[in-house]
Write a protein that holds these residues in place. Sequence first.
Motif, short mmCIF file in Angstrom:
data_model
loop_
_atom_site.label_atom_id
_atom_site.label_comp_id
_atom_site.label_asym_id
_atom_site.label_seq_id
_atom_site.Cartn_x
_atom_site.Cartn_y
_atom_site.Cartn_z
N LEU A 1 18.09 19.70 2.56
CA LEU A 1 17.99 18.68 1.52
C LEU A 1 17.45 19.23 0.21
CD1 LEU A 1 16.56 15.71 3.64
CD2 LEU A 1 18.86 15.89 2.69
N ALA A 2 16.75 20.34 0.27
CA ALA A 2 16.20 20.95 -0.94
C ALA A 2 17.30 21.36 -1.92
CB ALA A 2 15.33 22.16 -0.58
N ASN A 3 18.54 21.49 -1.43
CA ASN A 3 19.66 21.86 -2.29
C ASN A 3 20.21 20.68 -3.08
OD1 ASN A 3 19.61 24.54 -1.29
ND2 ASN A 3 20.75 23.91 0.53
N TYR A 4 19.71 19.49 -2.80
CA TYR A 4 20.20 18.28 -3.47
C TYR A 4 19.05 17.64 -4.24
CZ TYR A 4 24.14 18.75 -0.25
OH TYR A 4 25.22 19.22 0.45
N PRO A 5 19.09 17.64 -5.55
CA PRO A 5 17.99 17.09 -6.35
C PRO A 5 17.70 15.60 -6.04
CG PRO A 5 19.48 18.37 -7.72
CD PRO A 5 20.13 18.25 -6.40
N ASP A 6 18.77 14.85 -5.71
CA ASP A 6 18.57 13.42 -5.43
C ASP A 6 17.91 13.19 -4.08
OD1 ASP A 6 19.73 12.89 -7.81
OD2 ASP A 6 21.69 12.33 -7.00
N LEU A 7 17.81 14.24 -3.22
CA LEU A 7 17.31 14.07 -1.86
C LEU A 7 16.17 15.03 -1.56
CD1 LEU A 7 20.78 13.97 -0.04
CD2 LEU A 7 19.41 12.02 -0.74
N ALA A 8 15.54 15.54 -2.59
CA ALA A 8 14.57 16.62 -2.40
C ALA A 8 13.28 16.14 -1.75
CB ALA A 8 14.25 17.28 -3.73
N GLU A 9 12.95 14.83 -1.83
CA GLU A 9 11.69 14.32 -1.31
C GLU A 9 11.92 13.70 0.06
OE1 GLU A 9 7.79 12.26 -3.36
OE2 GLU A 9 9.78 11.60 -3.92
N ALA A 10 11.50 14.38 1.10
CA ALA A 10 11.72 13.90 2.46
C ALA A 10 10.55 14.31 3.35
CB ALA A 10 13.02 14.46 3.03
N LEU B 1 15.14 8.28 -2.17
CA LEU B 1 16.33 8.44 -3.00
C LEU B 1 16.01 8.06 -4.45
CD1 LEU B 1 18.94 6.75 -0.62
CD2 LEU B 1 18.16 9.12 -0.63
N LYS B 2 16.88 8.47 -5.34
CA LYS B 2 16.70 8.07 -6.74
C LYS B 2 17.29 6.68 -6.93
CE LYS B 2 16.36 12.55 -8.99
NZ LYS B 2 16.87 13.44 -10.08
N PRO B 3 16.48 5.71 -7.39
CA PRO B 3 16.94 4.31 -7.48
C PRO B 3 18.17 4.12 -8.35
CG PRO B 3 14.56 4.45 -7.75
CD PRO B 3 15.08 5.86 -7.81
N ASP B 4 18.34 4.98 -9.35
CA ASP B 4 19.45 4.80 -10.29
C ASP B 4 20.74 5.47 -9.80
OD1 ASP B 4 18.43 7.31 -10.51
OD2 ASP B 4 18.57 7.41 -12.70
N ASN B 5 20.70 6.08 -8.60
CA ASN B 5 21.90 6.77 -8.14
C ASN B 5 21.97 6.70 -6.61
OD1 ASN B 5 24.25 8.16 -8.41
ND2 ASN B 5 23.31 10.15 -8.80
N ILE B 6 21.84 5.48 -6.08
CA ILE B 6 21.76 5.28 -4.64
C ILE B 6 23.05 5.71 -3.94
CG2 ILE B 6 21.55 3.57 -2.80
CD1 ILE B 6 18.93 4.12 -4.09
N ARG B 7 24.19 5.30 -4.48
CA ARG B 7 25.47 5.57 -3.81
C ARG B 7 25.70 7.07 -3.65
NH1 ARG B 7 30.15 2.76 -2.99
NH2 ARG B 7 29.34 0.99 -4.17
N GLN B 8 25.50 7.81 -4.72
CA GLN B 8 25.72 9.26 -4.65
C GLN B 8 24.70 9.92 -3.71
OE1 GLN B 8 25.98 11.23 -8.44
NE2 GLN B 8 25.71 13.26 -7.56
N SER B 9 23.47 9.39 -3.70
CA SER B 9 22.45 9.95 -2.82
C SER B 9 22.82 9.75 -1.35
CB SER B 9 21.10 9.27 -3.11
OG SER B 9 20.68 9.51 -4.43
N VAL B 10 23.35 8.60 -1.04
CA VAL B 10 23.75 8.33 0.35
C VAL B 10 24.90 9.24 0.75
CG1 VAL B 10 24.74 6.61 1.91
CG2 VAL B 10 22.92 5.95 0.32
N GLY C 1 0.81 -1.22 0.00
CA GLY C 1 0.00 0.00 0.00
C GLY C 1 0.84 1.26 0.00
N PHE C 2 2.17 1.12 0.04
CA PHE C 2 3.07 2.26 -0.09
C PHE C 2 4.30 1.81 -0.86
CE2 PHE C 2 4.39 0.13 3.78
CZ PHE C 2 5.77 0.15 3.73
N ASP C 3 5.07 2.75 -1.35
CA ASP C 3 6.25 2.45 -2.15
C ASP C 3 7.48 2.39 -1.25
OD1 ASP C 3 8.17 2.10 -4.03
OD2 ASP C 3 7.77 3.95 -5.15
N GLN C 4 8.06 1.20 -1.12
CA GLN C 4 9.22 1.03 -0.25
C GLN C 4 10.55 1.12 -1.00
OE1 GLN C 4 9.74 -3.23 0.95
NE2 GLN C 4 7.73 -3.48 0.03
N GLU C 5 10.51 1.29 -2.31
CA GLU C 5 11.74 1.30 -3.10
C GLU C 5 12.56 2.56 -2.82
OE1 GLU C 5 13.26 0.86 -7.75
OE2 GLU C 5 11.16 1.29 -7.29
#
Length: 818
Positions: free
Chosen positions: A498-507, A648-657, A461-465
């Motif tokens: 986090l708003a300054n980082y496109p890969d981390l903007a959704e929190a 996080l963006k699934p295609d760029n996990i390492r950089q997002s972390v 019922g929610f997105d865990q990815e």
Amino acid sequence: MLKNYFKIAFRSLWKSKLNSIINIAGLGLGIAVCVLIMLFLRDEWTFDTFHTKSDRIYRVWGKEDYGADQKFFWTVTPFPMGPTLKENFEAIEAQVRINPMSAQLKVGESSYTESISVVGEYFFKVFDVKVIDGDLSSVLHHQGDVVMTRRAAQKFFGDQNPINKTISIQLGESFEEYMVKAVIENMPTNSSLQIDILMSDLNFPKIIDQNVLISGWFNISPETYVLLREGADPLALGKEFPHLFKTLLGESYEKSHYTVGLQPMTDIHLNTDFPAGNAPVSNPRYSYILAAIAGLILLVACINFITLSVGRSLKRAKEVGIRKVVGAVRSQLISQFIGEAVIVTMISMIVGMVVAVVSIPLFNELSGKNLNLPIDGFMVGVAAGLITIIGLLAGSYPAFFLSSIVPVSILKGSGMTSPKAGKQNIRKVLVGVQLVLSIFLISSTLIMRSQLDYLKNKSLGFDQEALAVVQLNVPRTDGLGKRIKAGFERVTQFRIELANYPDLAEACGSSHDFGNGGWTSLGYTDDNGTYRTFNCNTVDENYLSVMKLQLKEGRNFSAENPSDARRAIIINEAFAKEHNLEDPIGKRLPGKRFADHEIIGVVKDFNYASLYTKVEPLLLTMDITILLSGAENINIDNSPVPKLLIRLKPDNIRQSVEQLQEVWKKLNPGEEFSFSFVDQRLETQYRSDQNLGKIVTLAALLAVIIGSLGLYALASLAMQNRTKEISIRKVLGATEQSLLILLSRDYVYMMGISLLASVPITWYLMNTWLQTFEYRVMISWQFFAIAGSLALLVTFSTISYQAIKTAWTKPVDTLKYE
């Protein structure tokens, strides 16, 4: 005589090298599985018995009963429980309260978030620990002293001696210094008390309200253990409790039916009748299942041993006949063949022990344990017991069978006969049992894998990815509501950065995450006088968006609507159904005591707990005080201190972390950074079932391998007995194809009967296991069809060599001496 028996035994094994290797390998595998599972069972069944006073240590439990749906059973107790019991009952020698909590800790310039156990002064007199350095005699009698395990000391101080070094711990709004007075060995893995840092309960006033410490009989937090004096009767002591609590609680005693009792410490780990406290509880069914698997594998190995031994008996028939003619009595022959079986078992034991030692790392990974193979009295006893039992069990049938041979039939060349009929049928039954067990394990494996895959792939019922969780560090303040509010202020700081980082903007912020215990549970009495419970979570306006939850009706929280932060709530479908709310938008909760609020939305049900349970009523709010105002009971299993949820963006996990870590260092310089992924946390909820599934899969593979050896032996014996028959049929015109069908027909029938016998057993046991899940697969005929097909394929692969060799036998080679 004995020396001669040994010589004959080793000579016989050497002559039949292939059969001997198969026999020893099969039995060795069975013994290895049995030894590993015995180590597991020993670890489970000896939990907490290493304490020398374990037979006198009891954990205090309590119950409250206010009527239907208002029954509470707890093993974490009120703060005054321990001191009160010790003061009022002579039979209690000592009491210890153990209250784990999460706190900020600084060592030098480094900062950590650690679990600290606040314990009573008699902890080391009640429980056994091994001292590495320092003095434990009075360490918990002082407020500023701490004790560390070897693991914690190594983490904080490396190779330095930590004794008399200071660390800073934040119990309130500021850090205070504490001195390390002792280092103890890490607690054993089979201990209910898993601790790393201990401090005295003299620090309770810094973290707990004084009224709660003295008279908070309905506020539960620490586990309380009592040590009874030698000879004291716990049942008799328990009967004296009601009078004390009736005096202490007055009217509240009658209203709540307040009941207090004692649970033996050695009973905690495997007793699921008691709710889990701070100590972990393991479901005993896994122990029973593993014990049954060990027995099944060993039984298959023993049956395999018997069929192989009898298969080899054709080559020793004349030896037995000649021995009988020259005067050997039956008891001597039985002793000789049982002795040979014991010798084979001893060799297999050595092989099994080597396999067990090599396999321990894999088994530890599967079982979640940290076992080793010690050479102690227990293991020597296990080895001796297995040698004796297997030697007698597996050696008796071949011994009695061979010793019953009629000499005249063998020496005249009439074939091997026995005074007793039905020997071939007995061997078929034994192999049939192997097939039933093998099919049962294969079909069980298929069902378990299907259920586990269903749990893994089911929509929650929610997105865990790519959803990460970061626990925020919030100083302790007066009141739960204030601490949660302070946590969301930290969330706002992170979201701005986090708003300054496109890969981390959704929190977003959330008091509770997933796979980490239950959410806050509240109980209240509705307008009709019915007591009801629901779960709740404090969130911000971004929660539904980040989690990708779907609204069934109404609207989401909005930052543009200031009133949402103080009076808006969202319910789930289960809550609306539970309270019969057909049109809930704009309405209040059906309870008079709740502060001003309004239901603004209904979210579709999502599985915020494990799939063992159905979705329960849930409330989402931006201000927990709305719900606390009308709650009569509060149960907090998982810390409600806000967490940061980041998509996080699934295609760029390492950089997002890496970017997330940069933000953490900027906002929390010097503090330890840790995060986890929601999908990984969710998987840990089913780890025990996943491990069980892997063990059953491995057991099925071993059973098939060992069972195939038994089939090979039976086929070899049957084909040798039918060689002349097949030759005569070929002379009379039978084709090789018809002979292959003839030779394989009995095994097909045997397989069919075994499949039918295994179906009800598998269905009953697997259905019982599946009942533990609220969401589960159905047991369909396809599982048994696949299991039967696999078993049939293995059977044909096993017997095909012997069948083809027999069918291709030239009649002239077999009948030239007839």
